[in-house]
Design a protein around this motif. Structure first.
Motif: not given
Length: 216
Positions: A22, A26, A81, A84, A99-100, A102, A159, A161, A163
């Motif tokens: 993951v 990213i 970053t 989303d 968001y995602r 790392c 990381v 995330v 969602s």
């Protein structure tokens, strides 16, 4: 990556995802890395182009800039970053962002080996526009002299995330207030030729590859 024990050195966060795949995804789909470092006693964060090469991140810039000239052998932090969507809850308190992200920790190393230097610049160019390095002329000696490259070995990654839909309070769910997610996507247009490129000349393959990569 470095010793997995490094994860213990970073504060636990609820949305942390300890999955190297993951993290790499990213990083590989990011356009900009925000690079944090300390120079002249002050913390600084600078957006920079970058590229990942296995367990290493390369960044480059003018040789005399602070991030290049003053961070060799010092710890740095890079964050990439993706936003989303806006999470629109029935209350401001529960509104959020999907968001995602790392965050990479490592020690900067000045790249002085010629072969690694050339490879790093090739990777950074092709990270944004896959195949572009094969479409352009080679760098001149003066350009190379003015450019500095840093390698950051990945010592630890975090990381995070978020969602999905908003998480409203049970008592708020019946309120007559719109709630949900406002998606945010990346848009990449067609290439706009400059004054020295004929308008009829077709886009190079690297621009097509960039759209395919970042809109996938």
């Amino acid at each position: 990556m470095g010793d997995p024990q490094n994860y213990a050195k970073i504060r636990y966060v609820k949305r942390k995802v300890e999955d190297e795949a993951v993290a790499h995804a990213i990083l590989d789909q990011g356009l900009v890395a925000h690079v944090g470092f300390v120079a002249e006693g002050r913390p600084m964060v600078i957006p920079m182009a970058y590229a990942r090469d296995g367990d290493r991140i390369y960044i480059h810039g003018a040789r005399k800039t602070r991030v290049i000239a003053k961070t060799a052998d010092l710890p740095v932090c890079l964050t990439v970053t993706h936003i989303d969507g806006l999470v629109v809850a029935k209350s401001g308190f529960n509104s959020s962002v999907n968001y995602r992200s790392c965050m990479v920790h490592g020690t900067a190393r000045a790249v002085t080996d010629r072969a690694e230097f050339d490879r790093a610049l090739w990777l950074i160019t092709d990270h944004l526009m896959p195949g572009r390095s094969g479409e352009v002329r080679a760098s001149t000696a003066q350009e190379e002299k003015a450019t500095g490259v840093l390698a950051v070995e990945i010592e630890a990654m975090t990381v995070k995330v978020r969602s999905g839909p908003p998480i409203d309070e049970p008592e708020d769910q019946a309120l007559d207030v719109w709630s949900g997610v406002l998606p945010i996507g990346l848009a990449i247009g067609r290439g706009v030729p400059d004054g020295f490129t004929p308008a009829a000349k077709t886009e190079p393959a690297s621009l097509i590859a960039a759209r395919r990569k970042f809109l996938a």
